[in-house]
Design a protein around this motif. Sequence first.
Motif, mmCIF file in Angstrom:
data_model
loop_
_atom_site.group_PDB
_atom_site.id
_atom_site.type_symbol
_atom_site.label_atom_id
_atom_site.label_comp_id
_atom_site.label_asym_id
_atom_site.label_seq_id
_atom_site.Cartn_x
_atom_site.Cartn_y
_atom_site.Cartn_z
ATOM 1 N N CYS A 133 110.382 116.575 -1.488
ATOM 2 C CA CYS A 133 110.978 117.877 -1.198
ATOM 3 C C CYS A 133 109.940 118.844 -0.619
ATOM 4 O O CYS A 133 108.748 118.759 -0.918
ATOM 5 C CB CYS A 133 111.563 118.481 -2.470
ATOM 6 N N ASP A 134 110.449 119.768 0.191
ATOM 7 C CA ASP A 134 109.618 120.821 0.772
ATOM 8 C C ASP A 134 108.394 120.253 1.495
ATOM 9 O O ASP A 134 107.271 120.759 1.360
ATOM 10 C CB ASP A 134 109.189 121.820 -0.313
ATOM 11 N N LYS A 135 108.616 119.194 2.239
ATOM 12 C CA LYS A 135 107.559 118.566 3.031
ATOM 13 C C LYS A 135 107.899 118.692 4.514
ATOM 14 O O LYS A 135 109.069 118.751 4.903
ATOM 15 C CB LYS A 135 107.426 117.086 2.673
ATOM 16 N N SER A 136 106.871 118.737 5.329
ATOM 17 C CA SER A 136 107.051 118.704 6.773
ATOM 18 C C SER A 136 105.816 118.060 7.373
ATOM 19 O O SER A 136 104.761 117.984 6.727
ATOM 20 C CB SER A 136 107.263 120.115 7.346
ATOM 21 N N GLY A 137 105.925 117.583 8.607
ATOM 22 C CA GLY A 137 104.770 116.948 9.200
ATOM 23 C C GLY A 137 105.016 116.529 10.635
ATOM 24 O O GLY A 137 106.148 116.581 11.130
ATOM 25 N N VAL A 138 103.934 116.111 11.295
ATOM 26 C CA VAL A 138 104.017 115.654 12.680
ATOM 27 C C VAL A 138 103.225 114.365 12.843
ATOM 28 O O VAL A 138 102.262 114.105 12.109
ATOM 29 C CB VAL A 138 103.484 116.718 13.665
ATOM 30 N N PHE A 139 103.647 113.562 13.812
ATOM 31 C CA PHE A 139 102.989 112.296 14.137
ATOM 32 C C PHE A 139 103.122 112.108 15.638
ATOM 33 O O PHE A 139 104.160 112.440 16.218
ATOM 34 C CB PHE A 139 103.666 111.143 13.399
ATOM 35 N N SER A 140 102.090 111.561 16.287
ATOM 36 C CA SER A 140 102.202 111.386 17.729
ATOM 37 C C SER A 140 101.443 110.163 18.218
ATOM 38 O O SER A 140 100.467 109.715 17.591
ATOM 39 C CB SER A 140 101.701 112.629 18.469
ATOM 40 N N ILE A 141 101.931 109.614 19.313
ATOM 41 C CA ILE A 141 101.226 108.653 20.128
ATOM 42 C C ILE A 141 101.312 109.207 21.550
ATOM 43 O O ILE A 141 102.082 110.135 21.798
ATOM 44 C CB ILE A 141 101.839 107.237 20.037
#
Length: 216
Positions: A74-82
């Motif tokens: 809960c209450d998590k967010s994030g980013v990932f990229s290639i």
Amino acid sequence: MASLLAVVCLLSGLLAPGYAISCAQCLTTTSTSCGSSALKCASNLVCISIYQSTWTKNGERKQFIRGCGRKRDCDKSGVFSIPESKYRFSATCCDTSSCTPKTPVLPDFNFNLTTKTCTYCVSSTDTDCKSEQVMNCTKNEEKCATQNSIITAGSNKQKSSVRGCASKSYCELKEQKSESGGIKTNIVIKCSACTALYSALTLLITVTASIMANVF
């Protein structure tokens, strides 16, 4: 980047003896609101909303999902990229029957590259892909991440792996397991520190300054 949509597996909505609460279950690509049917959650789960987005040079695709999830997600967010593809997500929760979590807010995409680097690769046939190819990470990507997924349906097993740059909060997801409709999903996210490299220009300026200092 399609494999990253597997973060939907935060939705561990299993029909289990002694369920605790009911939560809305839905998926939409057109808004941040839905709730057409109810799902009985296992006793250790809460109601969760997940908003996720994948960006490529062809445009952006968004999904909004509601169901059952674990409190730790809960209450998590994030980013990932290639290279040429970015993924972001945000999750919110509430813990009473038929409750509605607040609308998740997606973190901003950042396209400003830094000198931090990670290796990257994508494999649709195996886990823990390896590569010597290097990419530069953005300011909000502090980690190098590898996401390994195994999806099992009966005797069929599909493995996949993707490696790239990620935010610290994305790495906090760690391991995700779910089972629904006879399909088992196991996702493991492993992270390490980015490598900080000087650009060629920075190195040239440093060397030149050193030479000038010795000459004069």
